[in-house]
Design a protein around this motif. Structure first.
Motif, short mmCIF file in Angstrom:
data_model
loop_
_atom_site.label_atom_id
_atom_site.label_comp_id
_atom_site.label_asym_id
_atom_site.label_seq_id
_atom_site.Cartn_x
_atom_site.Cartn_y
_atom_site.Cartn_z
N ASN A 71 -5.74 -6.51 4.87
CA ASN A 71 -5.87 -6.60 3.42
C ASN A 71 -5.68 -5.22 2.80
O ASN A 71 -6.01 -4.20 3.42
CB ASN A 71 -7.25 -7.13 3.04
N ASN A 72 -5.15 -5.19 1.60
CA ASN A 72 -5.03 -3.91 0.90
C ASN A 72 -5.39 -4.11 -0.57
O ASN A 72 -5.96 -5.15 -0.94
CB ASN A 72 -3.63 -3.31 1.08
N ASP A 73 -5.07 -3.14 -1.41
CA ASP A 73 -5.49 -3.23 -2.80
C ASP A 73 -4.62 -4.17 -3.62
O ASP A 73 -4.84 -4.33 -4.82
CB ASP A 73 -5.53 -1.84 -3.45
N GLY A 119 -1.04 2.42 -5.04
CA GLY A 119 -1.65 1.97 -6.28
C GLY A 119 -0.88 2.29 -7.54
O GLY A 119 -1.35 1.96 -8.64
N HIS A 128 0.83 -1.21 0.00
CA HIS A 128 0.00 0.00 0.00
C HIS A 128 0.86 1.26 0.00
O HIS A 128 0.37 2.34 -0.31
CB HIS A 128 -0.94 0.01 1.21
N THR A 130 1.45 -7.28 1.50
CA THR A 130 0.48 -6.88 2.52
C THR A 130 1.18 -6.80 3.87
O THR A 130 2.29 -7.29 4.05
CB THR A 130 -0.68 -7.89 2.61
N THR A 174 -4.97 -9.52 -5.84
CA THR A 174 -5.88 -8.79 -6.71
C THR A 174 -5.22 -8.62 -8.08
O THR A 174 -4.02 -8.88 -8.24
CB THR A 174 -6.19 -7.41 -6.13
#
Length: 276
Positions: free
Chosen positions: A158-160, A135, A131, A154, A175
């Protein structure tokens, strides 16, 4: 005890994890806080110390800006996760510059060997949680340019990018963004630290054919202890890719609070992975 100290001075003692930079201490000075600063590392015979950049706190609190203010981070370093990461890199660079050439950030194998030959401590930079790039996959190249050599996708939630091993996080996998980050890390030569990866994220990482992974701080599941510990299968997979595993000195992951508990985990990891 004398034999232990002599061993530490002779051999390349390495530690895979310290989050000392987040506490905003002067690492050039001996401290009565925490466990890590340059004088104590040198006295202990440590030759390589990994320093991680922490940019987000516990999952249900979201209080990292408050923590940073409490630890007297400058206002410009508290504005976001990317700025927090850059500030900690700059802090370590400044500490190394003030160390009298006794500590250098190491970014290559040749750099590590040169530091060993000249009696310097090697500082290796990593990131706790992807994170930190907010992004933007292109920021991985900037981290690499500034000396970072590994990153965990991570951390405590949880993150993107993917799933965390923290309890009640749902065992999520990587993801689409996490897959992009993993591919770019493989391209740049950044290693992936799997210390905080969920089981499914770990499976997704292990499926990649070329990414370099290791575990900076963990226990091993077969030796007891907590929820984050690695299975024998994971230990073998890391070893087969040439990765290493650091055993964490924390009772919740060891199932006890003595050095015998540490030894039990180390011995099991050696038995499964091989001492190399």
């Amino acid at each position: 005890m004398g034999d232990v100290k002599e061993l530490h001075q002779r051999w390349c003692i390495a530690d895979g994890h310290a989050d000392s930079l987040m506490w905003n201490r002067d690492l050039c000075e001996r401290s009565t806080e925490g466990h890590v600063d340059f004088p104590r590392l040198r006295e202990a015979g440590v030759k390589l110390q990994c320093f991680t950049l922490v940019t987000r706190g516990f999952p249900f609190i979201g209080g990292f800006p408050l923590f940073a203010a409490w630890r007297k981070w400058p206002r410009e370093a508290r504005g976001g996760e990317w700025l927090r990461a850059l500030w900690q890199i700059e802090k370590l660079d400044a500490f190394c510059a003030r160390s009298g050439d006794t500590v250098r950030v190491a970014t290559t194998g040749a750099g590590l060997e040169d530091n060993l030959a000249h009696g310097r401590l090697s500082a290796v930079l990593g990131v706790e949680g992807g994170h930190a790039i907010e992004g933007k996959v292109e920021r991985l190249a900037e981290l690499h340019r500034r000396g970072v050599r590994f990153m965990g996708l991570t951390h405590l939630s949880n993150n993107d990018l993917g799933g965390s091993s923290f309890p009640m996080m749902g065992n999520r996998g990587l993801t689409p963004l996490g897959h992009q980050v993993m591919e770019q890390m493989a391209h740049l030569g950044l290693s992936v630290d799997v210390a905080h990866a969920s089981e499914q994220t770990l499976t997704d990482l292990f499926a990649h054919p070329t990414v370099r992974y290791f575990c900076s701080h963990t226990g091993v599941r077969a030796a007891g202890g907590g929820w984050r510990n690695l299975s024998d299968e994971a230990l073998r997979t890391i070893a087969q890719r040439g990765g290493v595993v650091g055993i964490i000195l924390a009772p919740v992951y060891l199932g006890g609070d003595t050095m015998d508990d540490v030894v039990r985990h180390v011995e099991h990891a050696v038995e499964v992975m091989g001492e190399e």
